[in-house]
Design a protein around this motif. Structure first.
Motif, mmCIF file in Angstrom:
data_model
loop_
_atom_site.group_PDB
_atom_site.id
_atom_site.type_symbol
_atom_site.label_atom_id
_atom_site.label_comp_id
_atom_site.label_asym_id
_atom_site.label_seq_id
_atom_site.Cartn_x
_atom_site.Cartn_y
_atom_site.Cartn_z
ATOM 1 N N GLY A 1 -9.241 3.624 3.572
ATOM 2 C CA GLY A 1 -8.774 4.591 2.598
ATOM 3 C C GLY A 1 -7.710 5.516 3.164
ATOM 4 N N GLU A 2 -7.918 5.960 4.386
ATOM 5 C CA GLU A 2 -6.925 6.829 5.031
ATOM 6 C C GLU A 2 -5.582 6.119 5.126
ATOM 7 O OE1 GLU A 2 -9.698 9.454 8.133
ATOM 8 O OE2 GLU A 2 -8.887 7.528 8.728
ATOM 9 N N LEU A 3 -5.622 4.851 5.484
ATOM 10 C CA LEU A 3 -4.379 4.100 5.637
ATOM 11 C C LEU A 3 -3.715 3.875 4.283
ATOM 12 C CD1 LEU A 3 -5.534 1.589 8.367
ATOM 13 C CD2 LEU A 3 -3.813 3.377 8.605
ATOM 14 N N ALA A 4 -4.524 3.659 3.249
ATOM 15 C CA ALA A 4 -3.960 3.495 1.912
ATOM 16 C C ALA A 4 -3.239 4.768 1.493
ATOM 17 C CB ALA A 4 -5.060 3.141 0.910
ATOM 18 N N ALA A 5 -3.894 5.910 1.715
ATOM 19 C CA ALA A 5 -3.280 7.187 1.345
ATOM 20 C C ALA A 5 -2.027 7.440 2.182
ATOM 21 C CB ALA A 5 -4.293 8.311 1.539
ATOM 22 N N HIS A 6 -2.115 7.142 3.457
ATOM 23 C CA HIS A 6 -0.998 7.393 4.366
ATOM 24 C C HIS A 6 0.225 6.571 4.001
ATOM 25 C CE1 HIS A 6 1.239 6.734 8.213
ATOM 26 N NE2 HIS A 6 1.093 8.046 8.267
ATOM 27 N N THR A 7 0.022 5.339 3.573
ATOM 28 C CA THR A 7 1.157 4.478 3.245
ATOM 29 C C THR A 7 1.508 4.531 1.771
ATOM 30 O OG1 THR A 7 -0.371 2.603 3.000
ATOM 31 C CG2 THR A 7 0.702 2.861 5.125
ATOM 32 N N GLY A 8 0.678 5.206 0.969
ATOM 33 C CA GLY A 8 1.009 5.387 -0.432
ATOM 34 C C GLY A 8 0.823 4.161 -1.301
ATOM 35 N N VAL A 9 -0.192 3.379 -1.029
ATOM 36 C CA VAL A 9 -0.483 2.217 -1.871
ATOM 37 C C VAL A 9 -1.923 2.305 -2.368
ATOM 38 C CG1 VAL A 9 1.154 0.694 -0.685
ATOM 39 C CG2 VAL A 9 -1.214 0.821 0.096
ATOM 40 N N ALA A 10 -2.242 1.453 -3.330
ATOM 41 C CA ALA A 10 -3.590 1.436 -3.883
ATOM 42 C C ALA A 10 -4.557 0.888 -2.846
ATOM 43 C CB ALA A 10 -3.625 0.575 -5.142
ATOM 44 N N PRO A 11 -5.823 1.307 -2.911
ATOM 45 C CA PRO A 11 -6.823 0.804 -1.954
ATOM 46 C C PRO A 11 -6.899 -0.718 -1.934
ATOM 47 C CG PRO A 11 -7.716 2.632 -3.191
ATOM 48 C CD PRO A 11 -6.370 2.336 -3.784
ATOM 49 N N SER A 12 -6.768 -1.324 -3.081
ATOM 50 C CA SER A 12 -6.862 -2.782 -3.113
ATOM 51 C C SER A 12 -5.717 -3.420 -2.326
ATOM 52 C CB SER A 12 -6.844 -3.284 -4.551
ATOM 53 O OG SER A 12 -5.681 -2.864 -5.212
ATOM 54 N N THR A 13 -4.570 -2.803 -2.412
ATOM 55 C CA THR A 13 -3.429 -3.325 -1.665
ATOM 56 C C THR A 13 -3.654 -3.181 -0.157
ATOM 57 O OG1 THR A 13 -1.988 -2.681 -3.480
ATOM 58 C CG2 THR A 13 -0.940 -3.170 -1.383
#
Lengths: 236, 236
Positions: free
Chosen positions: A35-47
């Motif tokens: 989740g942290e990485l999703a938020a950090h890179t600005g993509v959806a969790p599924s991505t």
DNA sequence: ACGACAGTTCGGTGCTCATCGAAGGGTTCC
DNA sequence: GGAACCCTTCGATGAGCACCGAACTGTCGT
């Protein structure tokens, strides 16, 4: 014998901006959650999930499931080295060929650096070790603070442990160091400690990077508060 | 500061099988023409052109126009280093961390190796230098043989210069060495010379790779035919 | 037991890009 | 000058894949 397909496959793992961002974030040696990485890179969790699958399958990352969290980190130090080599090439300017400058910079990083927002490198590990006898417990994966340890730390960093903490950041967590291959103190406690070190100029940043250098005042502080001596000159 | 987009852009250059094949082919240090690379990777010339544009624009390759030919080669030794690091990761097995073994293998490569089908490394450069006084002329970019030099070479390699040559491969061409940063003799003459060296066991291959080692008979032959002495043990 | 939360799977959408063939521009050889 | 040759430019085509939202599974706190 390496085939072109193998090489292309490896490069393809880093050829996407999101995956590249994930790897650069992990370059600090920490374990991040999906989740942290999703938020950090600005993509959806599924991505992010799909990307992490590819990176783990490709051997660049390793994962560690913990409850409902999935922590990932770089597979080993050679991956970090490879990423830094690639990153160096994207920066313009001279001194690109594995110069003495790069080597010494790398050595400085090994001695001590900030890792996200806490101390890492030999310095970070040494501080963590010293705290082990002062109320820091190694608890399976990660760390925990005894009440006495918390009080000691609160006194050092000037911070009231009773006061409610914003957010849900864990107080003490482990962070695997890719140069030392050792766990060291991260989390809120690690961040506060690092803040104190910087505020008191016990350590100062070298240039604009992540490397830090222990000052004379820092030596004295480490001796007074933790009873340890950390060498500042390169060993051997 | 390297952004994720920069890193991804660099990796994307190698993330295509055709481009990866081009770079691996160029890893031998030679200059290849666009057509050779197209044939080698099995794509149309127009496709190869597009790939070469991207690789040159990305700084991985440099080009040199010569008549109707377009020669490309790796931009510098650091690119070769990077490619070999990446290639190493695609190979399974232990001893992945920059081991002593890799270092010595690399040193052996610097001493002497085959470059496609001719001699390179310090050995290749030394032989080329010695031939400069025996009928090999440096002609702008590349080499040319005087009639006397051609006769001398023909005698050494046992080959009739009058006999028509199949194909259109140039007799003597220059080949830039990425470890020595020097031109050495390639082309048909370089290939014949290398063949003779191997046939007479003046040099023998180290393992299965490109590295070669000068034998005792090779020392004597170099002294007798070219009047040079090439050290076989690592200098310094 | 219930809700909140972290992560995953799946189907659909749209964009990027590798590829080719055909046509055109330079260069070399005869 | 003409033919052969190397390379390039330009559309058209098709495949791969990054992305999201919605529905689902498993875990944690209360």
């Amino acid at each position: 014998m390496t085939t072109a397909a193998d090489l292309a496959g490896l490069a393809a793992l880093l050829a996407d901006e999101t995956r590249a961002g994930i790897c650069l974030a992990l370059l600090d040696g920490r374990s991040w959650t999906a989740g942290e990485l999703a938020a950090h890179t600005g993509v959806a969790p599924s991505t992010a999930t799909a990307h992490l699958h590819r990176l783990v399958a490709g051997g660049l990352l390793v994962e560690r499931r913990q409850g409902r969290h999935r922590y990932v980190q770089l597979a080993d130090a050679s991956v970090a080295q490879l990423l830094e080599d690639l990153a160096t090439r994207t920066e313009p300017g001279p001194a690109r060929t594995g110069s003495l400058r790069a080597v010494t910079a790398s050595a400085a990083l090994r001695r001590g650096r900030t890792c996200y927002d806490h101390l890492a490198g030999r310095l970070g590990v040494a501080v963590t070790d010293a705290m082990s006898g002062r109320g820091l417990l190694e608890r399976g994966s990660g760390f925990a603070l005894t009440p006495a340890g918390l009080a000691w730390l609160a006194d050092l960093v000037g911070w009231d442990p009773a006061q409610p903490r914003p957010g849900r950041r864990p107080l003490a967590r482990g962070c695997l160091d890719w140069t030392e291959r050792r766990e060291h103190l991260g989390g809120l406690a690690g961040a506060k400690l690092c803040e104190t070190f910087l505020d008191n100029r016990w350590v100062v940043r070298i240039g604009s990077g992540r490397a830090v250098r222990l000052t004379t005042a820092g030596h004295a502080a480490l001796r007074d508060h933790l009873g340890i001596t950390v060498t500042c000159s390169p060993p051997r």
